[in-house]
Design a protein around this motif. Sequence first.
Motif, mmCIF file in Angstrom:
data_model
loop_
_atom_site.group_PDB
_atom_site.id
_atom_site.type_symbol
_atom_site.label_atom_id
_atom_site.label_comp_id
_atom_site.label_asym_id
_atom_site.label_seq_id
_atom_site.Cartn_x
_atom_site.Cartn_y
_atom_site.Cartn_z
ATOM 1 N N CYS A 38 29.776 41.399 49.345
ATOM 2 C CA CYS A 38 30.290 42.679 48.819
ATOM 3 C C CYS A 38 31.480 43.151 49.639
ATOM 4 O O CYS A 38 32.484 43.641 49.099
ATOM 5 C CB CYS A 38 29.201 43.735 48.851
ATOM 6 N N ALA A 39 31.355 43.021 50.969
ATOM 7 C CA ALA A 39 32.439 43.464 51.847
ATOM 8 C C ALA A 39 33.701 42.649 51.612
ATOM 9 O O ALA A 39 34.817 43.192 51.615
ATOM 10 C CB ALA A 39 31.997 43.348 53.307
ATOM 11 N N ALA A 40 33.540 41.339 51.370
ATOM 12 C CA ALA A 40 34.708 40.478 51.182
ATOM 13 C C ALA A 40 35.365 40.706 49.827
ATOM 14 O O ALA A 40 36.593 40.583 49.692
ATOM 15 C CB ALA A 40 34.295 39.014 51.336
ATOM 16 N N LEU A 41 34.584 41.055 48.797
ATOM 17 C CA LEU A 41 35.121 41.173 47.449
ATOM 18 C C LEU A 41 35.523 42.604 47.071
ATOM 19 O O LEU A 41 36.624 42.829 46.545
ATOM 20 C CB LEU A 41 34.095 40.638 46.437
ATOM 21 N N ASN A 42 34.635 43.563 47.301
ATOM 22 C CA ASN A 42 34.825 44.922 46.774
ATOM 23 C C ASN A 42 35.074 45.990 47.835
ATOM 24 O O ASN A 42 35.372 47.135 47.482
ATOM 25 C CB ASN A 42 33.606 45.333 45.946
ATOM 26 N N TYR A 80 34.306 49.343 56.763
ATOM 27 C CA TYR A 80 32.897 48.991 56.857
ATOM 28 C C TYR A 80 32.607 48.396 58.232
ATOM 29 O O TYR A 80 33.510 47.947 58.939
ATOM 30 C CB TYR A 80 32.492 48.004 55.746
ATOM 31 N N ARG A 81 31.324 48.403 58.574
ATOM 32 C CA ARG A 81 30.873 47.891 59.873
ATOM 33 C C ARG A 81 29.430 47.469 59.749
ATOM 34 O O ARG A 81 28.789 47.674 58.716
ATOM 35 C CB ARG A 81 31.034 48.967 60.941
ATOM 36 N N TYR A 82 28.904 46.912 60.867
ATOM 37 C CA TYR A 82 27.516 46.491 60.847
ATOM 38 C C TYR A 82 26.604 47.696 60.632
ATOM 39 O O TYR A 82 26.850 48.780 61.155
ATOM 40 C CB TYR A 82 27.137 45.789 62.152
ATOM 41 N N LEU A 83 25.556 47.448 59.864
ATOM 42 C CA LEU A 83 24.613 48.522 59.531
ATOM 43 C C LEU A 83 23.976 49.106 60.781
ATOM 44 O O LEU A 83 23.813 50.324 60.898
ATOM 45 C CB LEU A 83 23.538 47.996 58.575
ATOM 46 N N LYS A 84 23.652 48.235 61.743
ATOM 47 C CA LYS A 84 22.994 48.740 62.959
ATOM 48 C C LYS A 84 23.946 49.616 63.773
ATOM 49 O O LYS A 84 23.520 50.602 64.388
ATOM 50 C CB LYS A 84 22.478 47.582 63.808
ATOM 51 N N THR A 109 33.506 54.253 53.650
ATOM 52 C CA THR A 109 34.323 54.821 52.570
ATOM 53 C C THR A 109 33.473 55.182 51.365
ATOM 54 O O THR A 109 33.640 56.245 50.763
ATOM 55 C CB THR A 109 35.421 53.822 52.162
ATOM 56 N N CYS A 110 32.535 54.289 50.999
ATOM 57 C CA CYS A 110 31.689 54.495 49.823
ATOM 58 C C CYS A 110 30.311 55.038 50.165
ATOM 59 O O CYS A 110 29.550 55.412 49.266
ATOM 60 C CB CYS A 110 31.530 53.174 49.066
ATOM 61 N N ASN A 111 29.959 55.082 51.462
ATOM 62 C CA ASN A 111 28.644 55.563 51.912
ATOM 63 C C ASN A 111 27.505 54.780 51.277
ATOM 64 O O ASN A 111 26.524 55.347 50.776
ATOM 65 C CB ASN A 111 28.476 57.055 51.606
#
Length: 384
Positions: A185-189, A197-201, A176-178
Amino acid sequence: MASVESEIREEIDENFLVCTVCSERYRNAKILPCLHSFCEQCIDKLLEKSGGKGIPCPVCRRVHDLPEGASSVQPNIFVNELVVLLEKRDKETNYVQKCGGCQQGSVTTYCIDCAVGLCDNCTLPHKQLPFTKSHDVMPLQAYEATKSTDIVSIKDEPPVICSNHHGNQLKFYCDTCNIKVCAECAALNHRLPEHNYRYLKDATKQYTIYLTKMADILAEKEKDAKESKKKVQHVTELLENRFSEEEHKLNTRIERVVAEITAKIRENEAELLQEMNKVFSERKQNLHAQMKELEIAENDVKHARDFATNLMNYGNATQLMFTKKGMTSQIKKLIKLETKQDPTEHDYIEFQSSDDFCKTKTLGVILHNKYNFEIKDVPKYGRI
């Protein structure tokens, strides 16, 4: 293993790491929206030259608005890290020039601790240093094999720590935010369902698949562009050939028409000069004849007057009366002569040029009468 580095270097190409503005290796490369990269200071210079307004890309000439300057342009991380790596490799390869110990012998080993190449005579002291731990000395071939694989490590990104939550790695990617985010961060914002969001890999893997497809499409587009360019080049060559042929035809026609018009002008010139010369010759001949007659009359009158004057002044009665009959007759003839004359001709000759030779087919007309009347606004049947 030594071929790995050379293959990667050939794939990257030196020109890939050279700024087209300063012609030097990139210094803090910045990538414009058109995907062309330049040094940050080079972009600043271009902005300064344009007065702080938008700058055209020096490669593709697309104009980009940069109201916040070069600092607002996204850095080309890939190029910058590759430049750092290659500069490191360039420094490390300098050891092969000469031994770092004696400065004379040929390099056969490399001291990891001293970061210098050594010859056989200087290798042993580094292995057996007194009172200290021996240095790590490797054979040159072994070091070359190890070093050649280091350049591949640019693809292995080291763990990146979150700037907001110290100690947390950026293991996730928010679509969403790229941006890359950590677990906190994922849990709060970046919570679901507002954010995805998903795993970076996993995001990297999917984006790699996307880039592969796009690269294939771009390759096809590039092929189409090359074929279209060939067609355009072919038409350009045909156009140039056709232009040369038609230009030659036009120049030939121009030369021919110029020659024809010049011939007509010369012909008309000869006619006008002949007409002017005829008028001049006739008038001059008439004036010359009048001049002769007046000269004869002037001489006859002068001679008769002189004779009469001399006869009266110096002659006697017999001489006077003896010439009376002939003298009286001659004087009567001379008195009847028209000695007071106007010139039989006038001096008016004028060439009046034509405004448009192509329309009138003549250079002009020769006027030789003092009075030339032009009757205007008179009915056709009323003219005489």
